[in-house]
Enzyme design. Structure first.
Site, PDB file in Angstrom:
ATOM      1  N   HIS A 267       0.856  -1.194   0.000  1.00 58.51           N
ATOM      2  CA  HIS A 267       0.000   0.000   0.000  1.00 58.51           C
ATOM      3  C   HIS A 267       0.891   1.243   0.000  1.00 58.51           C
ATOM      4  O   HIS A 267       1.954   1.254   0.619  1.00 58.51           O
ATOM      5  CB  HIS A 267      -0.916  -0.010   1.235  1.00 58.51           C
ATOM      6  CG  HIS A 267      -1.973   1.043   1.152  1.00 58.51           C
ATOM      7  ND1 HIS A 267      -1.717   2.354   1.451  1.00 58.51           N
ATOM      8  CD2 HIS A 267      -3.268   0.979   0.760  1.00 58.51           C
ATOM      9  CE1 HIS A 267      -2.822   3.065   1.247  1.00 58.51           C
ATOM     10  NE2 HIS A 267      -3.778   2.250   0.831  1.00 58.51           N
TER      11      HIS A 267
ATOM     12  N   GLU B 267      -4.166   1.464  -7.562  1.00 58.20           N
ATOM     13  CA  GLU B 267      -4.582   2.498  -6.606  1.00 58.20           C
ATOM     14  C   GLU B 267      -3.697   3.739  -6.765  1.00 58.20           C
ATOM     15  O   GLU B 267      -2.664   3.867  -6.090  1.00 58.20           O
ATOM     16  CB  GLU B 267      -4.499   1.948  -5.176  1.00 58.20           C
ATOM     17  CG  GLU B 267      -5.060   2.915  -4.159  1.00 58.20           C
ATOM     18  CD  GLU B 267      -5.282   2.271  -2.803  1.00 58.20           C
ATOM     19  OE1 GLU B 267      -6.438   2.054  -2.447  1.00 58.20           O
ATOM     20  OE2 GLU B 267      -4.304   1.989  -2.113  1.00 58.20           O
TER      21      GLU B 267
HETATM   22  P1  PGA Z   1      -9.772   5.741   0.108  1.00 57.95           P
HETATM   23  O1  PGA Z   1      -8.544   4.792   0.509  1.00 57.95           O
HETATM   24  O2  PGA Z   1     -10.906   4.851  -0.314  1.00 57.95           O
HETATM   25  O3  PGA Z   1     -10.057   6.506   1.351  1.00 57.95           O
HETATM   26  O4  PGA Z   1      -9.292   6.599  -1.016  1.00 57.95           O
HETATM   27  C1  PGA Z   1      -8.244   3.665  -0.245  1.00 57.95           C
HETATM   28  C2  PGA Z   1      -6.932   3.094   0.228  1.00 57.95           C
HETATM   29  O5  PGA Z   1      -6.024   3.868   0.587  1.00 57.95           O
HETATM   30  O6  PGA Z   1      -6.765   1.865   0.217  1.00 57.95           O
END
Ligand code: PGA
Length: 256
Positions: free
Chosen positions: A98, A168
């Site tokens: 992450h 992401e």
């Molecule tokens: P968010 O976070 O949905 O608040 O953008 C997603 C994540 O960081 O996994």
């Protein structure tokens, strides 16, 4: 992991603040998650809550996971959590790579070692890749390719059945539905990730790895992304901390 189900994975991050609050949120989500047949729901909670939460539901529609893991199963590694220890308390999934872990110094090499160890232990790995910004020369694609190729370096193809890739982008995290990726951008990323997986492994394997999206996935944008972004689910941060919002995401996904 059933291929016909969509994956909705909650990333609770450093929330809630107590076991009592974590249990309450879990119970509220369970009410809907236990009934959404077309969705595999996963709650990635702070590791200290995993043992308790995993005892609160005995079916398979709702599973529990961690947000990080170490690459060794024992030894002189103060403060680390091993894949086998996580599994032994009921974790079935683990988020690896992450951007908030990478921002604390986690390297591509660390991510690779974690991915390999967690897959070897039989955990489902939710591998995150994402660029911090986009540029007109598309250098971000080179960056993404490097993140993905290095994370999977040396990972045998027979371990890939437990791999999920999360696209992401950092620019979309913690904002609102309007700031998230567009379904067009997501579709491009989907093709790009599949292409790299095909290059590393085979087309057949590449098409069986679920690709999900994270970064301000909210009740307002999940339908369109599912309809036209060609994705297998979402990694949900802030919208997973309010049961009403998260359950709405589950219901919308289940209805598609
Ligand atoms: P968010 O976070 O949905 O608040 O953008 C997603 C994540 O960081 O996994």
């Amino acid at each position: 992991m059933s291929k016909d189900k969509k994956l909705i994975i909650a990333n609770w991050k450093l929330n809630p603040e107590s076991l009592k609050d974590a249990k309450k949120l879990f119970v509220d989500i369970k009410k809907v998650a236990s009934r959404t047949q077309k969705v595999q729901t996963v709650i990635c909670s702070p590791s200290v809550y995993i043992a308790e939460l995993s005892k609160m539901y005995s079916g398979h529609r709702l599973e529990v996971g961690a947000q990080d893991v170490f690459w060794e199963n024992k030894g002189k590694h103060t403060g680390e959590l091993s894949p086998t220890a996580l599994k032994s308390v009921g974790a079935k999934y683990v988020i690896i790579g992450h951007s908030e872990r990478r921002a604390l110094g986690e390297s591509n090499t660390d991510v690779n070692k974690k991915v390999a160890a967690a897959l070897k232990a039989g955990l489902n790995v939710v591998l995150c890749i994402g660029e911090s910004k986009r540029d007109s020369q598309a250098l971000y694609l080179k960056f993404l390719r490097e993140e993905l190729e290095s994370a999977l370096s040396g990972v045998p193809k027979n371990h890939l059945k437990n791999l999920i890739i999360t696209y992401e982008p950092l620019w979309a995290i913690g904002k609102s539905a309007d700031d998230a990726v567009s379904s067009h951008q997501m579709h491009e990323m989907y093709l790009f990730i599949r292409k790299i997986l095909t290059e590393i492994y085979t087309k057949n394997i590449a098409f069986n790895v679920p690709i999900i999206y994270g970064g301000s996935a909210e009740p307002d944008n999940v339908k369109e992304l599912l309809d036209s972004g060609e994705i297998d689910g979402f990694l949900v941060g802030h919208s997973s901390l309010k049961a009403s919002q998260f359950n709405e995401i589950l219901k919308i996904t289940n209805s598609i």
